[in-house]
Scaffold this active site. Structure first.
Site, PDB file in Angstrom:
ATOM      1  N   ASN A   9      22.290  71.819  80.786  1.00 25.82           N
ATOM      2  CA  ASN A   9      22.229  70.712  81.746  1.00 25.82           C
ATOM      3  C   ASN A   9      23.327  70.957  82.782  1.00 25.82           C
ATOM      4  O   ASN A   9      24.501  70.771  82.501  1.00 25.82           O
ATOM      5  CB  ASN A   9      22.449  69.391  80.994  1.00 25.82           C
ATOM      6  CG  ASN A   9      22.519  68.201  81.932  1.00 25.82           C
ATOM      7  OD1 ASN A   9      22.235  68.315  83.123  1.00 25.82           O
ATOM      8  ND2 ASN A   9      22.896  67.054  81.382  1.00 25.82           N
ATOM      9  N   TRP A  10      22.886  71.372  83.965  1.00 32.46           N
ATOM     10  CA  TRP A  10      23.876  71.731  84.997  1.00 32.46           C
ATOM     11  C   TRP A  10      24.530  70.504  85.634  1.00 32.46           C
ATOM     12  O   TRP A  10      25.497  70.637  86.384  1.00 32.46           O
ATOM     13  CB  TRP A  10      23.198  72.554  86.094  1.00 32.46           C
ATOM     14  CG  TRP A  10      22.789  73.938  85.677  1.00 32.46           C
ATOM     15  CD1 TRP A  10      22.773  74.453  84.409  1.00 32.46           C
ATOM     16  CD2 TRP A  10      22.352  74.998  86.540  1.00 32.46           C
ATOM     17  NE1 TRP A  10      22.335  75.758  84.429  1.00 32.46           N
ATOM     18  CE2 TRP A  10      22.075  76.110  85.729  1.00 32.46           C
ATOM     19  CE3 TRP A  10      22.149  75.095  87.923  1.00 32.46           C
ATOM     20  CZ2 TRP A  10      21.627  77.321  86.252  1.00 32.46           C
ATOM     21  CZ3 TRP A  10      21.688  76.302  88.445  1.00 32.46           C
ATOM     22  CH2 TRP A  10      21.433  77.408  87.613  1.00 32.46           C
ATOM     23  N   LYS A  11      23.952  69.332  85.398  1.00 30.07           N
ATOM     24  CA  LYS A  11      24.447  68.090  86.008  1.00 30.07           C
ATOM     25  C   LYS A  11      24.518  68.262  87.537  1.00 30.07           C
ATOM     26  O   LYS A  11      23.679  68.956  88.103  1.00 30.07           O
ATOM     27  CB  LYS A  11      25.782  67.682  85.373  1.00 30.07           C
ATOM     28  CG  LYS A  11      25.657  67.623  83.834  1.00 30.07           C
ATOM     29  CD  LYS A  11      26.821  67.004  83.135  1.00 30.07           C
ATOM     30  CE  LYS A  11      26.551  67.022  81.626  1.00 30.07           C
ATOM     31  NZ  LYS A  11      27.597  66.369  80.835  1.00 30.07           N
ATOM     32  N   HIS A  94      19.977  60.717  79.430  1.00 30.54           N
ATOM     33  CA  HIS A  94      21.334  61.255  79.280  1.00 30.54           C
ATOM     34  C   HIS A  94      22.350  60.120  79.370  1.00 30.54           C
ATOM     35  O   HIS A  94      22.162  59.169  80.140  1.00 30.54           O
ATOM     36  CB  HIS A  94      21.615  62.309  80.366  1.00 30.54           C
ATOM     37  CG  HIS A  94      22.854  63.087  80.059  1.00 30.54           C
ATOM     38  ND1 HIS A  94      24.111  62.604  80.358  1.00 30.54           N
ATOM     39  CD2 HIS A  94      23.037  64.265  79.427  1.00 30.54           C
ATOM     40  CE1 HIS A  94      25.008  63.474  79.928  1.00 30.54           C
ATOM     41  NE2 HIS A  94      24.387  64.493  79.366  1.00 30.54           N
ATOM     42  N   GLU A  96      25.063  59.877  80.850  1.00 28.02           N
ATOM     43  CA  GLU A  96      25.567  59.616  82.212  1.00 28.02           C
ATOM     44  C   GLU A  96      24.570  58.772  82.999  1.00 28.02           C
ATOM     45  O   GLU A  96      24.964  57.946  83.827  1.00 28.02           O
ATOM     46  CB  GLU A  96      25.884  60.948  82.906  1.00 28.02           C
ATOM     47  CG  GLU A  96      27.149  61.576  82.326  1.00 28.02           C
ATOM     48  CD  GLU A  96      27.138  63.091  82.252  1.00 28.02           C
ATOM     49  OE1 GLU A  96      26.364  63.727  82.986  1.00 28.02           O
ATOM     50  OE2 GLU A  96      27.906  63.640  81.422  1.00 28.02           O
ATOM     51  N   GLU A 166      23.636  63.385  71.419  1.00 27.97           N
ATOM     52  CA  GLU A 166      24.869  63.676  72.153  1.00 27.97           C
ATOM     53  C   GLU A 166      25.845  62.510  71.967  1.00 27.97           C
ATOM     54  O   GLU A 166      25.750  61.497  72.687  1.00 27.97           O
ATOM     55  CB  GLU A 166      24.578  63.844  73.645  1.00 27.97           C
ATOM     56  CG  GLU A 166      23.651  64.997  73.957  1.00 27.97           C
ATOM     57  CD  GLU A 166      23.836  65.522  75.383  1.00 27.97           C
ATOM     58  OE1 GLU A 166      24.177  66.704  75.507  1.00 27.97           O
ATOM     59  OE2 GLU A 166      23.680  64.764  76.347  1.00 27.97           O
ATOM     60  N   GLY A 172      31.909  66.417  77.541  1.00 25.31           N
ATOM     61  CA  GLY A 172      32.875  66.763  78.580  1.00 25.31           C
ATOM     62  C   GLY A 172      34.318  66.477  78.198  1.00 25.31           C
ATOM     63  O   GLY A 172      35.206  66.509  79.049  1.00 25.31           O
ATOM     64  N   SER A 212      30.393  69.220  74.232  1.00 24.06           N
ATOM     65  CA  SER A 212      31.460  70.225  74.155  1.00 24.06           C
ATOM     66  C   SER A 212      31.108  71.439  73.285  1.00 24.06           C
ATOM     67  O   SER A 212      31.963  71.997  72.609  1.00 24.06           O
ATOM     68  CB  SER A 212      32.764  69.589  73.673  1.00 24.06           C
ATOM     69  OG  SER A 212      33.200  68.608  74.608  1.00 24.06           O
ATOM     70  N   GLY A 233      26.501  71.395  78.480  1.00 28.55           N
ATOM     71  CA  GLY A 233      26.912  70.954  79.808  1.00 28.55           C
ATOM     72  C   GLY A 233      27.800  72.005  80.462  1.00 28.55           C
ATOM     73  O   GLY A 233      27.321  73.018  80.993  1.00 28.55           O
ATOM     74  N   GLY A 234      29.099  71.788  80.416  1.00 27.32           N
ATOM     75  CA  GLY A 234      30.060  72.656  81.097  1.00 27.32           C
ATOM     76  C   GLY A 234      29.861  74.142  80.844  1.00 27.32           C
ATOM     77  O   GLY A 234      29.897  74.959  81.781  1.00 27.32           O
TER      78      GLY A 234
HETATM   79  P1  13P Z   1      29.468  69.192  77.776  1.00 27.76           P
HETATM   80  O1  13P Z   1      28.868  70.382  77.067  1.00 27.76           O
HETATM   81  O2  13P Z   1      30.120  69.520  79.066  1.00 27.76           O
HETATM   82  O3  13P Z   1      30.304  68.376  76.839  1.00 27.76           O
HETATM   83  O4  13P Z   1      28.214  68.259  78.172  1.00 27.76           O
HETATM   84  C1  13P Z   1      27.255  67.977  77.234  1.00 27.76           C
HETATM   85  C2  13P Z   1      26.137  67.317  77.906  1.00 27.76           C
HETATM   86  O5  13P Z   1      26.270  66.207  78.415  1.00 27.76           O
HETATM   87  C3  13P Z   1      24.849  68.021  77.995  1.00 27.76           C
HETATM   88  O6  13P Z   1      23.852  67.184  78.466  1.00 27.76           O
END
Ligand code: 13P
Length: 249
Positions: A9-11, A94, A96, A166, A172, A212, A233-234
């Site tokens: 997920n590149w956000k 998600h 967010e 999640e 994050g 993470s 994510g990251g």
């Molecule tokens: P991180 O891997 O940056 O913690 O993010 C996880 C995430 O929200 C994937 O959708």
């Protein structure tokens, strides 16, 4: 056998050029990766990403979509639009989106149904916040999220559902659920699904862990028997890290 899946997920990251570079780096190094490998770039780069991944195992997903199929919803994107550019998977729910854009389980139930109407796969995200875990309410929260957003579905629809647990406190933050915490929750999720839909659905749905995940902890998490992959994510923004995670499954 459940499908193993690693999704990135590149956000809200990467411009057009960075998207092309990252996809090229991934494409060059896909050997020895197992299962499905999915990337979810921002809306503006979806068409480009579909073109760049044509013929490769890398799949492209959207990060969100609206529940209506068209209309006066300024700034939103609809399922037929995604379908028209060959995007066949969408991330929904998600944390967010839930936190910053007030997405409710009720709205998510509608979004999931619309995605399925357009024959899309859904990566459905859910998980508890830190206070809920501290108060021992994490199982209750997760059960409610599943019930309110997904339990209106027919059993056959679950073929198109991928779950992504999640825990919000692990997104994050650098703090990951321990492999034992992930396994405990994934087993619980399967049990909740089994009690509604039976063992067949519960044992075939892929449940990803997100929060993470990085190359150094991926293998321990993926080794757990009810963890079928990860939503990253990251670490999905660096080809080397994403590929190392993909090879750990
Ligand atoms: P991180 O891997 O940056 O913690 O993010 C996880 C995430 O929200 C994937 O959708």
């Amino acid at each position: 056998m459940r499908t193993k899946i690693i999704a990135g997920n590149w956000k809200m990251n990467n411009d057009k050029k960075a998207t092309a570079i990252l996809i090229e780096q991934l494409e060059e190094n896909l050997q020895n990766t197992n299962g499905r490998l999915i990337i979810a770039p921002p809306f503006t780069h979806l068409e480009q990403s579909v073109a760049l991944t044509k013929g490769s195992k890398l799949e492209v997903a959207a990060q969100n979509m609206h529940q209506a199929i068209s209309g006066a919803f300024t700034g939103e994107i609809a399922a037929p639009m995604l379908q028209s550019i060959n995007v066949r998977t969408v991330i929904l729910g998600h944390s967010e989106r839930r936190t910053y854009f007030n997405e409710t389980n009720h709205a998510l139930a509608e979004k999931v149904q619309t995605a399925l109407d357009y024959d899309m796969d859904v990566i459905f995200c859910f998980g508890e916040v830190l206070s809920e875990r501290k108060e021992g309410k994490h199982f209750e929260t997760v059960k409610q999220q599943l019930e309110e957003a997904l339990f209106g579905l027919e059993a056959a629809a679950w073929k198109k559902i991928i779950l992504a647990y999640e825990p919000v406190w692990a997104i994050g933050t650098g703090e990951t659920a321990s492999p034992e915490q992930a396994q405990e929750m994934h087993a619980y999720i399967r049990q909740v699904i089994a009690s509604k839909y039976g063992a067949q659905v519960a044992n075939t749905v892929s449940i990803l862990y997100g929060g993470s995940v990085k190359p150094s902890n991926a293998a321990d998490i993926f080794q757990q028997k009810d963890v079928d992959g990860g939503l990253i994510g990251g670490a999905a923004l660096k080809a080397e890290d994403f590929l190392a995670i993909a090879k750990a499954i």
